[in-house]
Design a protein around this motif. Structure first.
Motif, short mmCIF file in Angstrom:
data_model
loop_
_atom_site.label_atom_id
_atom_site.label_comp_id
_atom_site.label_asym_id
_atom_site.label_seq_id
_atom_site.Cartn_x
_atom_site.Cartn_y
_atom_site.Cartn_z
N SER A 1 21.24 27.15 62.59
CA SER A 1 22.24 27.38 63.63
C SER A 1 23.07 26.10 63.77
CB SER A 1 21.57 27.61 64.98
OG SER A 1 21.05 28.87 65.10
N ALA A 2 24.02 26.15 64.70
CA ALA A 2 24.74 24.93 65.10
C ALA A 2 23.88 24.20 66.12
CB ALA A 2 26.07 25.34 65.71
N LYS B 1 26.45 23.56 73.94
CA LYS B 1 26.19 24.00 72.57
C LYS B 1 27.43 23.73 71.75
CE LYS B 1 23.33 28.04 73.47
NZ LYS B 1 23.16 29.44 73.12
N THR C 1 28.61 25.48 69.40
CA THR C 1 29.38 26.73 69.26
C THR C 1 30.30 26.95 70.46
OG1 THR C 1 27.50 27.62 68.04
CG2 THR C 1 29.21 29.19 68.70
N GLU D 1 27.77 25.85 62.29
CA GLU D 1 26.67 26.12 61.37
C GLU D 1 26.92 25.44 60.03
OE1 GLU D 1 27.34 28.18 63.76
OE2 GLU D 1 25.36 28.81 64.45
N PHE E 1 24.94 32.79 60.95
CA PHE E 1 26.01 33.22 61.86
C PHE E 1 27.27 33.79 61.22
CE2 PHE E 1 29.06 31.61 65.44
CZ PHE E 1 28.95 32.79 66.15
N ARG F 1 27.18 36.58 68.91
CA ARG F 1 26.51 35.35 69.33
C ARG F 1 25.01 35.45 69.08
NH1 ARG F 1 29.10 31.54 72.55
NH2 ARG F 1 27.42 30.26 71.72
N GLY F 2 24.43 34.35 68.69
CA GLY F 2 23.00 34.35 68.37
C GLY F 2 22.72 34.91 66.98
N GLY F 3 23.79 35.10 66.21
CA GLY F 3 23.69 35.83 64.94
C GLY F 3 22.97 35.12 63.80
N SER F 4 22.60 33.85 63.99
CA SER F 4 21.87 33.20 62.90
C SER F 4 20.52 33.87 62.66
CB SER F 4 21.65 31.72 63.22
OG SER F 4 22.89 31.07 63.31
N ASP F 5 19.97 34.48 63.71
CA ASP F 5 18.74 35.26 63.54
C ASP F 5 18.94 36.36 62.51
OD1 ASP F 5 17.16 33.95 65.40
OD2 ASP F 5 17.79 35.24 67.05
N1 ASP Z 1 25.58 29.21 67.01
C1 ASP Z 1 25.76 30.61 67.26
C2 ASP Z 1 25.66 30.87 68.75
O1 ASP Z 1 25.51 29.96 69.54
C3 ASP Z 1 24.87 31.45 66.44
C4 ASP Z 1 23.40 31.17 66.58
O2 ASP Z 1 23.00 30.10 67.02
O3 ASP Z 1 22.62 32.03 66.27
O4 ASP Z 1 25.76 32.00 69.14
#
Ligand code: ASP
Length: 440
Positions: free
Chosen positions: A36-37, A47, A49, A114, A168, A182-186
């Motif tokens: 992730s970032a 963050k 992002t 990222e 991401f 958002r959160g897409g690195s998962d």
């Molecule tokens: N950096 C992105 C976010 O904050 C993606 C991630 O962390 O999964 O949403």
């Protein structure tokens, strides 16, 4: 071979980077790292992002954004210096932002968090940097092109061996960057693990796995050692904040275990998520509960009609039609001989409460209709509860012994979930009592 994904808090600064390196180096099977970032270093922090979204807004409105850029640069400079990297952070950032202007897509700008993270991590680990733009392919409708993505990632992994790749984002067929939500690195991590047929997908975060219940209600609840996707779904539906099962769909499809781990406590085994566990541990068999989750603020409308008999079905249909028209999500429909109730989230009728009661009250075939507010629903979830006698009895007895009145009761068809409704005042006590009796 293991695919690892590290979240923002695991990459927040150089000391977190050092923990990641130690984790990766402690196991030679940890060959693929998705990052992730950098996230927040403390609660008041930002963050990367979020800062990049801010940069993009400045660019769009033509406002100078040097100070936001400085904050971003400082974060990566600290990581590079603290980790003793030779990469030139300023040149890296300058190059990425060269030519960026009003027409640059927001996805490109925010994806750089990222991208920089992966560049730095690759040098630090001595792994090869592989850009997500070179393997994560979307079609123009925004769907991942699975076959092409899989073939390309396999090819790159075959050439380079150990790799670091940004989470991401990926690219449209024309090469333009597209991000996941958002959160897409998962999602990136899960797709990479699926494409490469990993033995396990390790999702490294800042908690030691999924907790058996809400830590705001129970002090230091235990971690769930193993959970199935079905249990996870029940728990997250009832408000537990856990990894969203959609995000891990690619690994679920291939039955690759997901292991949630804590970067700050790398020796904790974390939580394993799978479709089934064939070898139930003794501890799991003895303790029939996997987790307890709950939500406050439901309402219940009870409808009475004496000697309703065969007309019940038609009345139920009429009442539900009203709920449908008001767009009220129905949660439960407990029913008796001459009555039934409908349970739903209170805020779904916030402004139309009287209107709804008035409409139902006008029904000729209803004797009485009452609204009860302030109900909490609690889900007791466990695959070990299925087809086992006495479980619900134990749950109800425990609540009764503690003078907690149960307003509604429901069990899912697969018997892995028993849901009870209690008054809001009793919510926390009920969760605590259930946890202390069955989960400890
Ligand atoms: N950096 C992105 C976010 O904050 C993606 C991630 O962390 O999964 O949403």
């Amino acid at each position: 071979m293991k695919v690892l994904k590290f979240g923002g808090s695991s990459l927040a600064d150089s000391s977190q980077f050092a923990k990641v390196k130690a984790i990766v180096e402690s196991d030679p099977a940890r060959e693929v790292v998705v990052v992730s970032a950098p996230g927040k270093r403390n609660s008041g922090d930002n963050k990367i992002t979020d800062l990049l979204y801010l940069v993009q807004a400045h660019i769009r409105y033509g406002v100078a954004y040097d100070n936001v850029m400085t904050m971003i640069r400082d974060r990566y400079r600290e990581i590079a210096e603290g980790c003793g990297l030779s990469i030139n952070v300023d040149a890296l950032i300058d190059e990425a932002f060269e030519g960026v202007g009003k027409n640059t897509s927001v996805d490109y700008i925010v994806s750089r968090g990222e991208y920089f993270s992966a560049k730095l991590m690759a040098e630090y680990l001595g792994y090869t940097f592989v850009d997500a733009a070179d393997w994560m392919f979307f079609d123009y409708s925004g769907k991942v092109k699975s076959d092409k993505t899989e073939a390309k990632l396999r090819e790159l992994k075959g050439i380079y061996g150990n790799i670091v790749t940004p989470g991401f984002y990926g690219v449209y067929p024309n090469g333009e960057v597209k991000t996941f939500p958002r959160g897409g690195s998962d999602i990136t991590g899960a797709i990479a693990a699926g494409c490469l047929d990993a033995d396990v997908y390790e999702n490294w975060t800042d908690v030691s796995g999924i907790l058996m219940t809400d830590p705001r209600i129970v002090d230091h609840p235990k971690t769930i050692a193993r959970v199935t996707y079905d249990e996870l779904r029940e728990l997250s539906y009832m408000g537990a904040s856990v990894l969203h099962e959609d995000t891990v769909f690619p690994v679920r499809l291939k039955d690759i275990p997901v292991n949630i781990r804590n970067t700050n406590e790398p020796d904790d085994p974390g939580t394993i998520i799978r479709e089934h566990f064939d070898d139930e541990l003794e501890e799991e068999t003895e303790r029939f509960i996997t987790g307890i989750a709950g939500k406050r603020n439901f309402s219940l409308i009870s409808v009475y009609k004496s000697r309703i008999g065969e007309d019940k079905l038609s009345l139920l249909r009429k009442v539900l039609e009203v709920f449908d028209r008001y767009n009220i999500p129905v949660e439960q429909i407990p029913s008796g001989v001459d009555s039934f109730s409908v349970v739903f989230p209170s805020d779904s009728i916030k402004t139309r409460k009287h209107e709804l009661m008035h409409e139902l009250g006008d029904f000729e075939d209803i004797d009485n209709c009452a609204l009860t507010e302030g109900i909490s629903l609690i889900a007791v979830v466990g695959r070990q509860m299925a087809y086992r006698t006495g479980v619900s009895g134990k749950i109800f007895k425990t609540l009764g012994d503690h003078h907690i009145n149960i307003r509604t009761i429901e069990q899912g068809a697969d018997e892995i979930n028993i849901m009870v409704g209690v008054f809001n005042e009793d919510f926390e006590k009920a969760v605590r009592v259930l946890y202390n009796s069955f989960a400890k």
